[in-house]
Write a protein that holds these residues in place. Structure first.
Motif, PDB file in Angstrom:
ATOM      1  N   UNK A   1       1.410   4.845  10.877  1.00  0.00           N
ATOM      2  CA  UNK A   1       1.009   6.216  11.228  1.00  0.00           C
ATOM      3  C   UNK A   1       0.815   7.122  10.008  1.00  0.00           C
ATOM      4  N   UNK A   2       0.629   6.531   8.844  1.00  0.00           N
ATOM      5  CA  UNK A   2       0.390   7.289   7.605  1.00  0.00           C
ATOM      6  C   UNK A   2      -0.896   8.107   7.683  1.00  0.00           C
ATOM      7  N   UNK A   3      -1.935   7.526   8.288  1.00  0.00           N
ATOM      8  CA  UNK A   3      -3.186   8.235   8.531  1.00  0.00           C
ATOM      9  C   UNK A   3      -3.892   7.548   9.687  1.00  0.00           C
ATOM     10  N   UNK A   4      -4.790   8.259  10.359  1.00  0.00           N
ATOM     11  CA  UNK A   4      -5.519   7.636  11.471  1.00  0.00           C
ATOM     12  C   UNK A   4      -6.545   6.629  10.928  1.00  0.00           C
ATOM     13  N   UNK A   5      -6.976   5.749  11.811  1.00  0.00           N
ATOM     14  CA  UNK A   5      -8.016   4.807  11.417  1.00  0.00           C
ATOM     15  C   UNK A   5      -9.077   4.765  12.502  1.00  0.00           C
TER      16      UNK A   5
ATOM     17  N   UNK B   1     -10.842   6.152  -1.598  1.00  0.00           N
ATOM     18  CA  UNK B   1      -9.923   5.015  -1.560  1.00  0.00           C
ATOM     19  C   UNK B   1      -9.796   4.582  -0.109  1.00  0.00           C
ATOM     20  N   UNK B   2     -10.505   3.524   0.245  1.00  0.00           N
ATOM     21  CA  UNK B   2     -10.684   3.151   1.641  1.00  0.00           C
ATOM     22  C   UNK B   2     -10.020   1.807   1.928  1.00  0.00           C
TER      23      UNK B   2
ATOM     24  N   UNK C   1     -22.133  -5.850   4.665  1.00  0.00           N
ATOM     25  CA  UNK C   1     -22.632  -5.130   3.492  1.00  0.00           C
ATOM     26  C   UNK C   1     -23.177  -3.767   3.882  1.00  0.00           C
ATOM     27  N   UNK C   2     -23.965  -3.728   4.952  1.00  0.00           N
ATOM     28  CA  UNK C   2     -24.536  -2.459   5.404  1.00  0.00           C
ATOM     29  C   UNK C   2     -23.437  -1.484   5.835  1.00  0.00           C
ATOM     30  N   UNK C   3     -22.478  -1.970   6.617  1.00  0.00           N
ATOM     31  CA  UNK C   3     -21.396  -1.118   7.103  1.00  0.00           C
ATOM     32  C   UNK C   3     -20.540  -0.587   5.951  1.00  0.00           C
ATOM     33  N   UNK C   4     -20.120  -1.476   5.056  1.00  0.00           N
ATOM     34  CA  UNK C   4     -19.233  -1.060   3.970  1.00  0.00           C
ATOM     35  C   UNK C   4     -19.948  -0.174   2.955  1.00  0.00           C
ATOM     36  N   UNK C   5     -21.232  -0.429   2.724  1.00  0.00           N
ATOM     37  CA  UNK C   5     -22.003   0.458   1.837  1.00  0.00           C
ATOM     38  C   UNK C   5     -22.094   1.847   2.448  1.00  0.00           C
ATOM     39  N   UNK C   6     -22.350   1.913   3.747  1.00  0.00           N
ATOM     40  CA  UNK C   6     -22.416   3.203   4.434  1.00  0.00           C
ATOM     41  C   UNK C   6     -21.075   3.946   4.337  1.00  0.00           C
ATOM     42  N   UNK C   7     -19.986   3.224   4.576  1.00  0.00           N
ATOM     43  CA  UNK C   7     -18.666   3.861   4.497  1.00  0.00           C
ATOM     44  C   UNK C   7     -18.380   4.383   3.098  1.00  0.00           C
ATOM     45  N   UNK C   8     -18.626   3.556   2.102  1.00  0.00           N
ATOM     46  CA  UNK C   8     -18.288   3.948   0.735  1.00  0.00           C
ATOM     47  C   UNK C   8     -19.257   4.975   0.160  1.00  0.00           C
TER      48      UNK C   8
ATOM     49  N   UNK D   1       0.797  -1.230   0.000  1.00  0.00           N
ATOM     50  CA  UNK D   1       0.000   0.000   0.000  1.00  0.00           C
ATOM     51  C   UNK D   1       0.833   1.286   0.000  1.00  0.00           C
ATOM     52  N   UNK D   2       2.148   1.184   0.029  1.00  0.00           N
ATOM     53  CA  UNK D   2       2.994   2.382   0.117  1.00  0.00           C
ATOM     54  C   UNK D   2       2.667   3.427  -0.943  1.00  0.00           C
ATOM     55  N   UNK D   3       2.425   3.011  -2.178  1.00  0.00           N
ATOM     56  CA  UNK D   3       2.200   3.960  -3.276  1.00  0.00           C
ATOM     57  C   UNK D   3       0.735   4.064  -3.696  1.00  0.00           C
ATOM     58  N   UNK D   4      -0.136   3.509  -2.877  1.00  0.00           N
ATOM     59  CA  UNK D   4      -1.573   3.597  -3.168  1.00  0.00           C
ATOM     60  C   UNK D   4      -2.172   4.703  -2.311  1.00  0.00           C
ATOM     61  N   UNK D   5      -2.811   5.682  -2.938  1.00  0.00           N
ATOM     62  CA  UNK D   5      -3.420   6.759  -2.142  1.00  0.00           C
ATOM     63  C   UNK D   5      -4.621   6.238  -1.351  1.00  0.00           C
ATOM     64  N   UNK D   6      -4.616   6.493  -0.068  1.00  0.00           N
ATOM     65  CA  UNK D   6      -5.718   6.103   0.814  1.00  0.00           C
ATOM     66  C   UNK D   6      -6.223   7.357   1.511  1.00  0.00           C
ATOM     67  N   UNK D   7      -7.531   7.512   1.579  1.00  0.00           N
ATOM     68  CA  UNK D   7      -8.056   8.684   2.285  1.00  0.00           C
ATOM     69  C   UNK D   7      -8.708   8.351   3.619  1.00  0.00           C
ATOM     70  N   UNK D   8      -9.116   7.093   3.809  1.00  0.00           N
ATOM     71  CA  UNK D   8      -9.708   6.677   5.083  1.00  0.00           C
ATOM     72  C   UNK D   8      -9.351   5.227   5.365  1.00  0.00           C
TER      73      UNK D   8
END
Length: 188
Positions: free
Chosen positions: A69-73, A136-137, A122-129, A43-50
């Motif tokens: 520590x690249x981003x909080x989770x 990019x999660x 499914x419900x959780x991931x649909x809500x997140x996305x 994942x080093x070169x993959x942009x992640x926002x959450x």
């Protein structure tokens, strides 16, 4: 189009001992720590926002090793493994054979049905996305919950036959409130 990465946690002591984990927990092994670090390199070169993790220690530890520590989770209970009731910690030899048998097998023991787990995921991931800023999660979860999520959106037989080893990465596209599995990356 949005991208969701669902990662199975690294190897744990219970994985090595072939014990049912579910909502109970066991620590990552040295191999599990190395697996998480290798997934982190992917994942080093993959942009992640959450990033989101199951509340289980094995998933949180995996996430922290991936992110460095690249981003909080955020920890979410809805991403937890299937609850196996009083059979947690027991040998995997008592597991039913095949996905259909899992659907209700653990209910008499105080556990969940696999359909409940799949719908929860499914419900959780649909809500997140569905959140506008989640493009990019990264999610760290478990084999059973990941399988049951996949089962909610397509026939999982082909991927199940290939196996969901620790550190597997499921790459989904999300568009028009629908998930589509793009690929499964098996580093190990």
């Amino acid at each position: 189009m949005k991208t969701l990465y669902v990662v199975r946690h690294g190897e744990t002591m219970f994985n090595v001992q072939h014990r049912i984990q579910g909502w109970s927990d066991s620590p990552l092994t040295e191999k599990g720590i190395e697996q998480a670090k290798q997934v982190g390199k992917y994942f080093e070169d993959i942009p992640l926002d959450h990033a989101y993790s199951s509340t289980s220690e094995r998933c949180c530890d995996t996430m922290e090793l991936i992110l460095q520590e690249r981003l909080p989770y955020q920890r979410l209970k809805a991403l937890k493994e299937m609850n196996f009731g009083i059979l947690e910690g027991e040998t995997e030899r008592i597991n039913p054979k095949g996905p259909k048998a899992y659907q209700t097998f653990f209910l008499p023991y105080g556990g969940e049905s696999s359909n409940t787990v799949g719908k929860r995921m499914l419900e959780c991931l649909t809500d997140l996305m569905s959140q506008p800023d989640n493009q990019n999660v990264l999610v760290v979860s478990h084999a059973g919950s990941s399988f049951n999520f996949l089962r909610m959106i397509q026939d999982p037989t082909e991927e199940l036959n290939k196996g969901f080893s620790n550190g597997s990465i499921f790459v989904y596209q999300f568009e028009d409130q629908q998930f589509k599995l793009g690929k499964v990356i098996r580093l190990f």
